[in-house]
Design a protein around this motif. Structure first.
Motif, short mmCIF file in Angstrom:
data_model
loop_
_atom_site.label_atom_id
_atom_site.label_comp_id
_atom_site.label_asym_id
_atom_site.label_seq_id
_atom_site.Cartn_x
_atom_site.Cartn_y
_atom_site.Cartn_z
N ARG A 117 0.84 -1.20 0.00
CA ARG A 117 0.00 0.00 0.00
C ARG A 117 0.88 1.26 0.00
N ILE A 118 1.93 1.23 0.81
CA ILE A 118 2.82 2.39 0.89
C ILE A 118 3.61 2.53 -0.41
N LEU A 119 4.12 1.40 -0.90
CA LEU A 119 4.96 1.48 -2.10
C LEU A 119 4.14 1.73 -3.36
N ALA A 120 2.81 1.64 -3.26
CA ALA A 120 1.97 2.00 -4.40
C ALA A 120 1.81 3.51 -4.48
N GLN B 86 -4.89 -7.41 0.68
CA GLN B 86 -5.00 -7.28 2.12
C GLN B 86 -4.60 -5.87 2.48
N MET B 87 -5.55 -5.11 2.98
CA MET B 87 -5.25 -3.73 3.32
C MET B 87 -4.68 -3.68 4.73
N GLY B 88 -3.42 -3.37 4.83
CA GLY B 88 -2.83 -3.23 6.16
C GLY B 88 -2.63 -1.76 6.46
N PHE B 89 -3.21 -1.32 7.55
CA PHE B 89 -3.00 0.07 7.95
C PHE B 89 -2.12 0.08 9.19
N GLN B 97 -5.02 9.94 10.46
CA GLN B 97 -3.55 9.96 10.44
C GLN B 97 -3.02 9.06 9.33
N ASN B 98 -3.66 7.90 9.17
CA ASN B 98 -3.25 7.00 8.10
C ASN B 98 -3.39 7.68 6.74
N LEU B 99 -4.51 8.35 6.55
CA LEU B 99 -4.73 9.02 5.27
C LEU B 99 -3.76 10.18 5.08
N PHE B 100 -3.45 10.84 6.20
CA PHE B 100 -2.56 12.00 6.10
C PHE B 100 -1.17 11.57 5.61
N TYR B 101 -0.72 10.44 6.13
CA TYR B 101 0.58 9.92 5.69
C TYR B 101 0.57 9.69 4.18
N ILE B 102 -0.48 9.03 3.71
CA ILE B 102 -0.57 8.75 2.28
C ILE B 102 -0.62 10.06 1.48
N GLN B 143 -12.13 -1.68 4.59
CA GLN B 143 -12.30 -1.69 3.15
C GLN B 143 -12.63 -0.28 2.64
N ARG B 144 -13.55 0.37 3.35
CA ARG B 144 -13.94 1.71 2.93
C ARG B 144 -12.78 2.68 3.10
N LEU B 145 -12.01 2.48 4.17
CA LEU B 145 -10.84 3.34 4.37
C LEU B 145 -9.85 3.14 3.22
N GLY B 146 -9.75 1.88 2.77
CA GLY B 146 -8.88 1.60 1.63
C GLY B 146 -9.34 2.36 0.39
N VAL B 147 -10.64 2.38 0.17
CA VAL B 147 -11.16 3.12 -0.98
C VAL B 147 -10.90 4.61 -0.79
#
Lengths: 328, 316
Positions: A117-120, B86-89, B97-102, B143-147
């Motif tokens: 996910r990060i590397l994407a 597999q969505m690993g947060f 915070q997870n979204l902010f990092y991305i 899943q929704r967080l992944g989207v």
């Protein structure tokens, strides 16, 4: 012609800087390290060690205030049996902190399944790995600096003597050496975190290497040297050669390197970290402190060795990580 | 700009002696929802990783949005949203915070990042839980967080690997609606799955993977035509003399076969939708028509039949 060659090469090269996103990774990882429970435990551990050893050394040093020009440095080096000095503690504590910070740096991303996910995101693996490393080195540096400031502060309050410029400079160099001593163990733990998918295995492997160098290396060197350089005629040259080999082998261990740096920087009167030959004492006033420059010259190879070792181990981890398949 | 969002030619990936993807040709057009189907280990995930530049092809070329993922991975990854299987947060961090990092990894500034995060959280109904650690999230919420994370970078192409696996039917249904919404916004979607009826529900075209090759490709009716031959199964329920009814139905043009099932039920296999003609035939033959429906060919049938044939061939 050469320009054309250059331009075709540019077209074939990967676009963008390998360090794109490095800042974001560092910030995130550092926030993560600094707020983690394990860091809290380590911070308490170091703070207690520092407070304990400084308290003891202040008590001892109060009697001798005024006799020693390097009182501040004594704060780091005075211990009372059975307790070692703070510097002595650091030889053990720094590897422990470093390994604790880095043993799950990469494999936890696999087990959490967050790596792909990060590397994407638009970053290279280069930035990801270096960011992880620098964040941990930064955490370590921050912690050690805080402790350093605390010790100096406690020393000033406890002893009532302001430190001299020379002392501050010496202890700053000592701080730098401590950070890179940690860097070696960080990089090592990180290599294991890349090689082993299980964080526990990586932690164990790192600790095994640490114990090997702490406990067994010196013993092994002691056994190997007479075998490698046997004394045939009992000449002085032979004894010297043996001693030199022993020293060289011992210095492969980062613990030895760090110990010698510590010796030269914190004990200004130390004139050599190796063999002290008579000609080196020629016209020397024994017990007289060396200027900082001279002490630094003594351990300059050690310092570059520590930094070089850190970079080398990181490079190894880098190569291993680049070759790894993302899918777990 | 070209209409082709994904263009792969002869794409091959070998791991040692194992061929994970074998000279794959794939074209996905702008605004399309394309489904990658196939059993586990058929090469779907490897294909996806090559599209993203996360793994290098052994041979062949691939263009994503006109870019080369091997040489321009940053540009590709800035435009393509990827949801791994597999969505690993980071569980100890909150959704925000997870979204902010991305967002930071995508080079968004602080303000822009927060604006977009609020927007995507709102859109996926996660605003209420935005400041809770992800460790407390259910599978559906993850899943929704992944989207949400994928939408954060406003992608032109979204790639999802087994997105509906392990979701309960209601969550899966809502998820498929999200895919439809994306399509409506003009986003191209590539999703891999082996849950066939869900793929069928949203995909314009599908590609069937088997042992690293794409063995079938097309819309679901096209595939049905290819694999099942006659695509339409019409169920007729009628009272009356059964032999006369069967004969009447058999006489219909484009009817391929008629079977009598239990009781008053008959099944007509036809090349086109013959409901009107069948009704007329039943009445003419003196029967009383009770029910009439056409069964859409399902991807399950196609899939099952295809692999039956493959195994049959392999066994022979």
């Amino acid at each position: 012609m050469s320009q054309q060659h250059e331009s075709t090469r540019v077209v074939r090269a990967r676009e963008g800087s390998p360090w794109t996103g490095l800042g974001a990774v560092i910030m995130e990882e550092m926030a993560d390290s600094l707020t983690s429970a394990r860091m809290r435990i380590l911070e308490v551990l170091i703070a207690l060690t520092a407070a304990g050893t400084v308290f003891i050394s202040v008590q001892d040093l109060r009697n001798t205030v005024g006799e020693d020009p390097f009182l501040l440095l004594k704060l780091f080096t005075t211990g009372r049996d059975p307790l070692p000095s703070f510097a002595g503690f650091l030889v053990f504590l720094i590897p422990l902190i470093s390994i604790a910070l880095a043993f799950d740096a990469v494999n936890s991303e696999f087990s959490r399944r967050s790596l792909s996910r990060i590397l994407a995101q638009p970053i290279y693996r280069d930035a990801f790995l270096l960011g992880k490393f620098l964040a941990r080195l930064g955490t370590l540096a921050l912690t050690l600096t805080v402790i350093w400031l605390l010790i100096i502060g406690m020393g000033i309050v406890g002893l009532g003597v302001p430190p001299s410029g020379e002392e501050v400079a010496r202890s700053l160099w000592f701080l730098l050496a401590s950070i890179f001593y940690g860097g070696i163990w960080l990089a090592l733990a990180m290599v294991f975190s890349i090689v082993f998918r299980q964080p526990a295995t990586a932690a164990l492997a790192s600790i095994a290497v640490w114990i090997f160098f702490t406990v067994f290396w010196e013993m092994l060197v002691g056994l190997a040297v007479p075998w490698l350089r046997p004394l045939k005629y009992g000449l002085v040259e032979e004894v010297l050669a043996q001693e030199q080999l022993e020293l060289a082998l011992n210095r492969i261990s980062p613990n030895t390197l760090y110990g010698e740096v510590l010796l030269a920087l914190l004990y200004p009167s130390v004139r050599s970290v190796g063999l002290l030959l008579p000609f080196q004492l020629y016209r020397a006033v024994l017990g007289n402190p060396l200027p900082l420059r001279e002490s630094l010259l003594l351990v300059w190879p050690h310092l570059t060795g520590l930094i070089g070792g850190t970079i080398l181990l990181f490079a190894l981890g880098y190569v291993l990580f680049q070759r790894q398949e993302i899918r777990a | 700009m070209s209409d082709l969002v994904i263009e792969a030619k002869g794409l091959t990936k070998r791991y040692g002696n194992v061929v994970a993807v074998d000279s794959l040709d794939l074209e996905v057009h702008r605004g399309e929802v394309f489904g990658l189907l196939g059993p586990n280990g058929a090469g779907k995930t490897t294909t996806i990783l090559m599209l993203l530049g996360l793994t290098e092809p052994t041979a062949g070329t691939v263009r994503v949005l006109g870019l080369d993922p091997v040489l321009q991975p940053l540009s590709v990854k800035a435009r393509v949203g990827y949801m791994p299987e597999q969505m690993g947060f980071y569980d100890e961090l909150t959704a925000r915070q997870n979204l902010f990092y991305i967002a930071r990894l995508n080079g968004l500034g602080r303000e822009e990042a927060h604006r977009r995060i609020d927007e995507v959280l709102e859109r996926l109904g996660l605003s209420d839980v935005a400041d809770r650690p992800v460790a407390t999230f259910s599978r559906g919420m993850r899943q929704r967080l992944g989207v949400a994370e994928v939408l954060l970078k406003r992608p032109q192409l979204v790639i999802m690997d087994e997105p509906t696996q392990g979701l309960d039917p209601e969550v899966a249904r809502r998820f498929l609606q999200i895919v439809r919404d994306l399509k409506a916004e003009g986003v191209t979607v590539l999703l891999s799955s082996h849950l066939l009826h869900q793929v069928q529900a949203v995909c314009d075209r599908v590609g069937l993977f088997y042992r690293g090759r794409m063995v079938l490709e097309g819309s679901v009716p096209e595939l049905a035509q290819q694999v099942l031959g006659s695509a339409y199964h019409i169920r007729v329920e009628a009272e009356g003399p059964s032999s006369a009814l069967v004969d009447a139905l058999k006489g219909l043009p484009d009817a391929v076969g008629v079977e009598k099932e239990d009781g008053n039920r008959y099944r007509v296999v036809a090349r086109r939708d013959l409901r009107a003609e069948a009704a007329e035939a039943v009445v003419k033959a003196g029967g009383r028509l009770l029910g009439l429906e056409v069964e859409m060919p399902s991807l399950d049938d196609i899939y099952a039949r295809y692999f039956q044939e493959v195994e049959h061939v392999a066994a022979a």
